[in-house]
Enzyme design. Structure first.
Site, short mmCIF file in Angstrom:
data_model
loop_
_atom_site.label_atom_id
_atom_site.label_comp_id
_atom_site.label_asym_id
_atom_site.label_seq_id
_atom_site.Cartn_x
_atom_site.Cartn_y
_atom_site.Cartn_z
CG ASP A 90 -18.78 -16.35 0.26
OD1 ASP A 90 -19.80 -16.20 -0.44
OD2 ASP A 90 -17.67 -16.61 -0.22
CB SER A 91 -22.54 -19.57 -0.79
OG SER A 91 -21.74 -19.12 -1.88
N GLY A 92 -19.44 -20.46 -0.11
CA GLY A 92 -18.50 -21.47 -0.58
C GLY A 92 -18.24 -21.29 -2.07
N GLY A 93 -18.99 -20.38 -2.69
CA GLY A 93 -18.80 -20.12 -4.11
C GLY A 93 -17.41 -19.61 -4.44
CG PHE A 94 -13.74 -16.67 -3.03
CD1 PHE A 94 -13.54 -15.83 -4.11
CD2 PHE A 94 -12.65 -16.97 -2.23
CE1 PHE A 94 -12.29 -15.28 -4.39
CE2 PHE A 94 -11.39 -16.43 -2.49
CZ PHE A 94 -11.22 -15.59 -3.57
CG ASP A 144 -21.27 -17.50 -6.39
OD1 ASP A 144 -20.88 -18.12 -5.38
OD2 ASP A 144 -20.75 -16.44 -6.78
CD GLN A 195 -20.04 -14.87 -10.26
OE1 GLN A 195 -19.16 -14.42 -10.99
NE2 GLN A 195 -19.85 -15.04 -8.95
N GLY A 222 -17.32 -12.32 -8.65
CA GLY A 222 -16.42 -12.54 -9.78
C GLY A 222 -15.69 -11.30 -10.26
CG ASP A 272 -16.35 -9.56 1.57
OD1 ASP A 272 -16.96 -9.50 0.49
OD2 ASP A 272 -15.45 -10.39 1.79
CB CYS A 310 -5.47 6.83 13.76
SG CYS A 310 -6.29 5.21 13.72
CB CYS A 312 -7.05 2.20 15.59
SG CYS A 312 -5.26 2.08 15.50
CB CYS A 315 -3.18 5.18 16.16
SG CYS A 315 -2.66 4.61 14.54
CG HIS A 341 -4.01 1.21 11.77
ND1 HIS A 341 -4.18 2.47 12.27
CD2 HIS A 341 -3.84 1.35 10.43
CE1 HIS A 341 -4.10 3.35 11.28
NE2 HIS A 341 -3.89 2.70 10.15
#
Length: 377
Positions: A90-94, A144, A195, A222, A272, A310, A312, A315, A341
RNA sequence: GGGAGCGUUCCCGAGUGGCCAAAGGGGGCAGACUGUAAAUCUGUUGUCGACGACUUCGGUGGUUCGAAUCCACCCGCUCCCA
């Protein structure tokens, strides 16, 4: 690069080719390892055992620590964390959104006060592309601004116009960096980001303009930042028809199992979210019949696994009662098992979504689970 | 044997006449969490027929309009000197 192999309504079953790890089966959930590790003591090796197809890391965080030059010196992010599958950065936009109290935005880019030591760091499209190039990820995200919600129309308009201008700069810089002889990952791809907040006209405009820049995929950013779920779905409904059919769509940071089921239905291919890992660390675990808080007293003597059947690592061997005890005793193992899990659950959810699409039964799958997975057990 | 302290709600611990059902931790119970400044944050935690009432601060009795807070005796614990 990306191929839709089956479609049901707007929902797509696809395949995506990356420099590392070969083919990615979509719809896919990317497991979030912000700083090159999944929080909760989960390694890249564990990710393999959890059916993870793509790992996601963060430009801003790795730039601060250990530094992208360090990662490059260590042979790139794949080598450093010993993960040979695809990585999206991720670019850093968040962080422009989440570190709102610590930054200043201009046309050039964003100045942050580092949350680690307070020093000023500048990041614009070129800087973000440079860092992601040195990290050597397979997919770089455009830089962004993830706008907060609610936000006034005028601000969102000017912001998403700037994000489109930034995308053009990202694209130019990305192409230049990939062509350099010492590029860590010359086959790195670039995703643009849509956006426009909750304003349909801005969303559509942003999508159309972004599509004019030749990207390998498009993020929808966004969303899930405070608006009603119905609003998010409406934005997807009006925006995705304007996204290129032959490129993957990535709904950034989303979401709950139900959000994912509904977004796939509307044409999203990549997801994600920190939710499975963060909730796991806090004791909230996902199952096919809803979520549960393993710390609740009612599990004190419950000898069943989190979810019967499950596969995992938690479990397969351990009871709810034991896991509850580990949480109460604050043993690290509690988080590790819980995170494994939830990631297994999310990756299995995507697997079943793909199976349903393959079988042409996605509508029925959605009808059965979209509500059920939201319940509290 | 002599001297000095201490005993508070599940635990630790503030409080030394009314604003005290009693600070603050811990523990317990529950909730939140959506491109990770999150192993974080929030609520709640004496009882009840509950915008009020009742019981509680080692025990008993007393002073006072009023006591966890003052006095007397008793019980228990700690420390110092012998």
């Amino acid at each position: 690069m990306f191929k839709v192999i089956k479609q049901e309504g707007r929902a797509r079953r696809g395949r995506f080719l990356c420099a590392h790890g070969g083919e990615v089966q979509t719809p896919v959930f990317m497991n979030v390892g912000t700083q090159g590790a999944i929080k909760g003591a989960v390694s890249a090796h564990d990710l393999k055992a959890l059916k993870c197809q793509i790992e996601l890391s963060n430009t801003y965080h790795l730039h601060l620590r250990p530094g992208d030059e360090v990662v490059r010196a260590l042979g790139g992010l794949h080598k450093m964390m010993d993960w040979d599958g695809p990585i999206l950065t991720d670019s850093g936009g968040f962080q422009v959104f989440s570190l709102a109290g610590l930054r200043k935005i201009t046309e050039e880019g964003v100045t942050f006060a580092s949350h680690v030591d307070g020093r000023r760091i500048f990041m614009g499209p070129e800087e973000s592309m440079g860092i992601q190039s040195r990290l050597g990820s397979d997919i770089a995200m455009a830089f962004d601004e993830c706008v907060e919600n609610p936000a006034p129309y005028d601000y969102v308009k000017q912001s998403c116009e700037r994000t489109v201008r930034w995308l053009r700069r990202c694209k130019a810089e990305h192409d230049r960096l990939n062509a350099l002889p010492d590029c860590v990952n010359p086959r790195q791809m670039l995703f643009g980001i849509n956006q426009g907040g909750t304003y349909e006209d801005l969303r559509v405009w942003s999508m159309q303009e972004s599509a004019k820049v030749d990207c390998d995929g498009y993020g929808i950013g966004g969303l899930a930042v405070g608006e009603e779920t119905a609003v998010m779905y409406r934005i997807l409904d009006v925006t995705l028809p304007h996204a290129p059919e032959d490129k993957p769509r990535y709904l950034m940071g989303v979401g709950t199992p139900s959000n994912i089921i509904e977004a796939v239905w509307r044409g999203v291919d990549f997801f994600d979210c920190v939710m499975p890992a963060r909730n796991a660390r806090h004791g909230k675990l996902f199952t096919w019949s809803g979520s549960l808080n393993i710390k609740n007293e009612k599990y004190k003597l419950d000898e069943r696994p989190i979810e019967p059947g499950c596969g995992c690592p938690a479990c397969r061997s351990f009871s709810r009662a034991y896991l509850r005890h580990l949480f109460k005793a604050e043993e690290m193992l509690a988080m590790r098992l819980a995170v494994m899990h939830n990631l297994w659950f999310y990756n299995t959810l995507m697997e079943r979504i793909r199976d349903a699409l393959d079988a042409g039964e996605y509508d029925a799958f959605r009808a059965e689970y979209s509500r059920k997975v939201e319940e509290r057990i």
